[in-house]
Design a protein around this motif. Structure first.
Motif, mmCIF file in Angstrom:
data_model
loop_
_atom_site.group_PDB
_atom_site.id
_atom_site.type_symbol
_atom_site.label_atom_id
_atom_site.label_comp_id
_atom_site.label_asym_id
_atom_site.label_seq_id
_atom_site.Cartn_x
_atom_site.Cartn_y
_atom_site.Cartn_z
ATOM 1 N N PRO A 389 0.826 -1.216 0.000
ATOM 2 C CA PRO A 389 0.000 0.000 0.000
ATOM 3 C C PRO A 389 0.859 1.265 0.000
ATOM 4 O O PRO A 389 1.996 1.277 0.490
ATOM 5 C CB PRO A 389 -0.819 -0.117 1.290
ATOM 6 N N LEU A 390 0.285 2.342 -0.507
ATOM 7 C CA LEU A 390 0.972 3.623 -0.638
ATOM 8 C C LEU A 390 0.159 4.711 0.054
ATOM 9 O O LEU A 390 -1.039 4.858 -0.209
ATOM 10 C CB LEU A 390 1.146 3.969 -2.118
ATOM 11 N N ALA A 391 0.802 5.468 0.938
ATOM 12 C CA ALA A 391 0.184 6.626 1.577
ATOM 13 C C ALA A 391 0.958 7.867 1.178
ATOM 14 O O ALA A 391 2.163 7.964 1.455
ATOM 15 C CB ALA A 391 0.166 6.460 3.091
ATOM 16 N N ILE A 392 0.294 8.802 0.510
ATOM 17 C CA ILE A 392 0.921 10.059 0.084
ATOM 18 C C ILE A 392 0.509 11.141 1.076
ATOM 19 O O ILE A 392 -0.677 11.420 1.241
ATOM 20 C CB ILE A 392 0.494 10.429 -1.344
ATOM 21 N N PRO A 475 -8.475 0.980 -1.572
ATOM 22 C CA PRO A 475 -7.844 -0.344 -1.548
ATOM 23 C C PRO A 475 -6.338 -0.309 -1.755
ATOM 24 O O PRO A 475 -5.625 -1.186 -1.259
ATOM 25 C CB PRO A 475 -8.541 -1.075 -2.709
ATOM 26 N N ALA A 476 -5.821 0.667 -2.490
ATOM 27 C CA ALA A 476 -4.389 0.710 -2.780
ATOM 28 C C ALA A 476 -3.613 1.600 -1.827
ATOM 29 O O ALA A 476 -2.381 1.636 -1.887
ATOM 30 C CB ALA A 476 -4.158 1.182 -4.220
ATOM 31 N N GLY A 477 -4.297 2.351 -0.951
ATOM 32 C CA GLY A 477 -3.574 3.248 -0.048
ATOM 33 C C GLY A 477 -4.406 4.457 0.302
ATOM 34 O O GLY A 477 -5.611 4.358 0.551
ATOM 35 N N GLY A 478 -3.768 5.629 0.300
ATOM 36 C CA GLY A 478 -4.502 6.822 0.660
ATOM 37 C C GLY A 478 -3.688 8.081 0.472
ATOM 38 O O GLY A 478 -2.492 8.036 0.167
ATOM 39 N N LEU A 507 -2.580 2.020 4.963
ATOM 40 C CA LEU A 507 -1.602 0.944 4.750
ATOM 41 C C LEU A 507 -2.180 -0.433 5.080
ATOM 42 O O LEU A 507 -1.472 -1.437 4.998
ATOM 43 C CB LEU A 507 -0.352 1.197 5.589
ATOM 44 N N ARG A 508 -3.454 -0.458 5.459
ATOM 45 C CA ARG A 508 -4.127 -1.724 5.771
ATOM 46 C C ARG A 508 -3.311 -2.531 6.789
ATOM 47 O O ARG A 508 -3.069 -3.736 6.600
ATOM 48 C CB ARG A 508 -4.367 -2.544 4.496
#
Length: 951
Positions: A389-392, A475-478, A507-508
């Protein structure tokens, strides 16, 4: 005839794969073999007992192997050029057996550089797929070269060798093959005879295995079900005919009980399929490892590592890591969540897959896209492909619209018009943590969700009904973008975003046993460490003693708290600023260091105010108010060796004894040494601490004031002070001198609602000079002791912080958690949803204490296995103790063998349904039941192999 046909089909189907595979190489045959010129292997006759099979295995050939995670595997095969002897020793200490890769049949170095003997040993055949030379095992020089390598690897600590290219002789002309096969057989026999302690894994070697019973500790084979076609650069399903051919060779080995290792290949994007494949291989009798052909990926064996690293990507254009907000604001929060933080500069991103190793990627960048934005976007996309997962956060460094779309986001064509209002707000994510949401348009990024693809944490709408979404998860991050992360005031900062909720959602992050450095044996950890500043100042008490004397008599001696003390050589020594006072000051320092509660540290020679002076001088408006160092006659140039090594030698030679040497360097001034200086300290055998500015008060209670504990550098880890010293609480010692009372607020605010820190008292000698500060210090000491903490020296606590950084978790096949790399850490914090420790099925687990801040599991060993159950285990369990636990072994359901060791009289309590008593060295101690717990109080500070009986 059927067997020969299967054999030929197998070779025809895989010859391209075999010659070019970038995994552990095997050369099955040349063209002559395809024509049937190599006879089939005779049956294997066992004449030795079978080798013990490892429970799990991993392969890693790339640089920078993740040692803590690899330590989870019982056997780990590595490229020895990428490990130091210390790395090898670490793996062994963790219970893992490191194997070194050794190419037997080929040489991939520069032949000319190898010397005449290597040149004369080389055949005329070159393996073009690997750019290596096929060697002649019949050449004595080559055999001696291999034996010398094997001896050297054993000396480096390797438990065994992974022997590759055993069948490269099949590439040689037909007429020389049999002689080379015999030479290979004889060499392997000699290797086993001369180095009998080295375990040997054969990569195939079917041509000689029948004649070497008992020599191979295991045999590895590749591509049982999933292979790699190097010629076409693609993964491939392995046909049944290939397995039929392999079974001809493997069945005799199975009959012997020789462990069989299966290495299969799947891309990192198919992690779920890798789990299923590993389970299938295990069911077929293999020890599996499902990985990628480059062997730079943490694959799946009979266990799977739980990703416990979070990558925080930052932009060096915005300054060094030490001042980066992603480091300062997020580091401590991620550490609390139980994760290790790896800080990655955006211009030096790793090229290896991150799946299986990293739980997520976080970007904190405010300067827009990096210089090579296309490469950066591709790197992020590859992480999403792997399911990482990707968090920006903060700024938006992403250019690629497709990548944004994968996050459920799209660009808005125009910036917001005036009249912006809140459309939706999730108060559990934003605006309900420390600061409310106030509509702000300045710096608002023109970004919105794609409907149905993400969930908004905050959405705004302007006067033209255009929607803008600065906070969202999917689903892929935030994303969580400025200006809706942190509220900035003239002298304060507050989180608008709930960073815990955002990181866990984006990041689940799953519930897991979280390594915790705040608590041990159910008690809050307490440390006291003193910087040497002000040792020679006079205290405003009767007789005007030196501050060093007042600290000893007023703080150290009366209180039962271990204390780590440093001095500045240039302040108290004969070669310092006040040589005429050394004869008065040094005896006080000796008396302090001789105290049983004190450990010894250095605070440098000249107290540098800037450990990177060239960088400090580049700051805008820089002024060295106190100079670059303490002014010492004759010391005109800052010498870091003199500061670290020299001051240590001075203290060891003049102030302490050989059995109580300097253990640590307490960084001075800005406390930001570079990597080379940190390495200098480690090379001198010194741990280090200081730096960081953790301070929370009622006036400024925000978690933006929580610094991380750890700053990784190329020279080693810098450990920040867990809570800052009195200097910040007293306006840089300008007053009020009672200001350090605020640290009691910090203690409280870092304990509720979350326990983010232990009780960490950090001060200078000058706190013993003012009446107001002395009274406050007494209050602080009394408050700390009232909490009944577990007292540790700072060097002990650093081992706990190191474990917090280094620890790894893995799920075993039976669902239990295996923990490695803990160093001195002995606590796991459980999410209540995970249940309670199952003491019968766990190993190295002594008990659990439930507090409002969490469910704290006590470990008795650095190598632990944690099983869980829905309800509390009725077995006798440690509830809390005031000394470090060294052993807790269940003899049966009623009896426990236990050991503690520390510096204070032992106090502990046990939760049990029956009456408890303790036998120590033949003496009986009856437990006293208080509030449902059996309590014990002993005069001893060290107890070994005592027996607890509860019935």
């Amino acid at each position: 005839m059927w067997v020969v046909k299967v054999f030929v089909r197998r070779l025809l189907a895989t010859v391209v794969l075999v010659l070019a595979s970038p995994g552990p190489r095997h050369i099955l045959a040349g063209i002559a073999v395809l024509l049937g010129l190599l006879p089939l292997a005779p049956a294997v006759h066992a004449d030795t007992s079978p080798a013990a099979a490892p429970g799990s295995v991993a392969f890693w050939y790339a640089a920078s192997p993740p040692l803590a995670e690899l330590a989870q595997f019982e056997w780990a095969v590595l490229e020895p050029g990428h490990l130091s002897p210390r790395d090898v020793a670490f793996l062994r200490a963790q219970g893992s057996s490191p194997f070194a890769y050794l190419s037997v049949g080929e040489y991939d170095g520069d032949l000319a550089a190898g010397g005449d003997q290597i040149v004369r040993s080389a055949s005329e055949v070159r393996n073009q797929a690997w750019n290596s030379q096929v060697m002649r095992l019949s050449a004595p020089a080559w055999r001696e070269h291999l034996l010398a390598q094997a001896r050297a690897l054993e000396q480096q600590g390797y438990v065994g060798l992974f022997l590759d290219t055993l069948d490269s002789f099949l590439l040689l002309p037909e007429g020389s093959r049999e002689a080379e096969r015999v030479a290979l057989r004889d060499f392997l026999r000699q290797l086993h005879r001369e180095l009998p302690e080295l375990k040997l894994i054969f990569n195939r070697g079917f041509e000689v295995l029948p004649e070497l019973p008992g020599v191979a500790s295991a045999v590895a084979v590749e591509s049982i079900h999933a292979g790699w076609d190097a010629g076409r650069s693609r993964y491939r399903a392995v046909p049944q005919a290939d397995r039929d051919w392999l079974d001809i060779h493997l069945d005799p080995l199975r009959a012997q009980g020789v462990p069989l290792i299966a290495i299969d290949y799947l891309p990192s994007t198919q992690r779920e399929e890798a789990r299923a494949l590993a389970e299938r291989l295990r069911g077929e009798g293999f020890i599996p490892f499902v990985t990628m052909p480059e062997l730079n990926y943490l694959g799946v064996s009979t266990l799977e590592v739980q990703p416990r690293r979070v990558a925080v990507v930052y932009d060096p254009r915005e300054g060094p890591l030490s001042t980066n907000r992603g480091h300062m604001f997020l580091g401590g929060l991620i550490e609390y969540l139980g994760y290790r933080v790896d800080y990655l500069p955006v211009d030096q991103l790793p090229e290896i897959p991150l799946g299986g190793l990293y739980a997520g990627v976080v970007t904190w960048m405010t300067s827009g896209p990096p210089d090579d934005s296309a490469a950066f976007d591709a790197w992020l996309a590859a992480r999403l492909d792997e399911g990482v997962p990707l968090a920006i956060m903060a700024g938006l460094p992403v250019v690629d619209r497709t990548l944004l779309g994968r996050l459920g986001l799209r660009r808005v064509s125009k910036p917001a018009k005036p009249g912006v209002t809140i459309l939706t707000q999730d108060a559990s994510l934003v605006g309900g943590f420390e600061a409310p949401v106030t509509v702000r348009v300045r710096e608002l990024v023109a970004l919105d969700m794609i409907d149905g693809e993400a969930q908004a944490g905050l959405s705004l709408v302007d006067s033209e009904q255009r929607r803008y979404t600065p906070v969202a998860t999917g689903p892929a991050g935030g994303i969580a973008l400025t200006p809706y992360i942190i509220e900035e005031g003239p002298d304060y900062q507050r989180w608008i975003l709930d960073p815990f909720a955002f990181l866990q959602r984006a990041l689940r992050l799953p519930p897991l046993p979280r390594p915790d450095a705040t608590t041990e044996n159910g008690r809050r950890i307490a440390t006291v460490h003193i910087d040497g500043d002000g040792f020679l100042s006079r205290a405003e008490v009767a007789g005007s003693p030196y501050a060093g004397r007042e600290v000893l008599e007023a703080f150290i001696e009366p209180h039962e708290l271990l204390t780590s003390v440093s001095v500045i050589e240039g302040e108290i020594g004969p070669k310092g600023r006040y040589p005429h006072l050394a004869r008065e000051l040094e005896p006080i320092a000796r008396e302090i260091f001789a105290n049983r509660k004190v450990e010894v540290a250095s605070h440098s020679f000249s107290h540098p105010f800037y450990w990177q002076p060239e960088r400090a001088q580049l700051r805008e408006g820089f002024t060295a108010e106190y100079g670059m160092t303490m002014a010492i006659p004759g010391y005109d140039r800052l010498d870091f060796t003199r500061e670290v090594v020299g001051s240590t030698a001075y203290i060891n030679e003049r102030l302490t004894t050989a059995d109580k040497p300097v253990k640590m360097i307490f960084w001075t001034g800005d406390a930001l040494p570079d990597a080379a200086t940190i390495k200098l300290a480690y090379d001198a055998g010194l741990e280090n601490v200081n730096g960081g500015t953790t301070i929370l008060t009622r006036a400024h209670p925000s978690l933006t004031g929580l610094s991380p504990l750890i700053r990784p550098t190329a020279g080693g880890i810098q450990y920040y002070a867990p809570i800052i010293n009195e200097n910040l609480y007293t306006n840089l010692w300008q007053g009020p001198y009672y200001g350090f009372r605020g640290v009691l607020e910090t203690f409280a605010l870092t304990d509720a609602p979350r326990r983010l820190r232990g009780l960490h008292l950090y001060y200078h000698f000058y706190s013993a000079t003012k009446q107001a500060s002395i009274r406050v210090m007494q209050d602080i000491y009394r408050s700390m002791q009232a909490e009944q903490p577990i007292s540790l020296w700072m060097s002990q606590y650093i081992r706990r912080m190191h474990g917090l950084h280094q620890a790894s978790l893995a799920r075993l096949a039976d669902g239990r958690w295996q923990i490695r790399g803990l160093d001195g850490l002995r606590t796991l914090r459980l999410d209540p949803a995970l249940g309670w420790p199952d003491l019968r099925r766990s190993q190295g687990v002594a008990g659990v204490r439930e507090l409002p801040q969490g469910r704290y599991v006590h470990l008795s060993d650095a190598h632990a296995v944690l099983a869980l159950r829905p309800e509390r285990d009725p077995r006798p369990a440690l509830e809390q103790a005031n000394l470090p636990l060294l052993g807790w072994d269940y003899l049966d359901d009623d009896r426990v063998k236990l050991s503690f060791a520390g510096e204070m009289p032992l106090r502990f309590s046990v939760r049990a349904s029956g009456r408890c008593s303790l036998e120590v060295a033949g003496r009986h101690h009856a437990g006293v039941k208080v509030q449902g717990l059996w309590q014990f109080e002993l005069a001893e500070t060290r107890v070994s192999d005592a027996q607890l009986l509860c019935h």
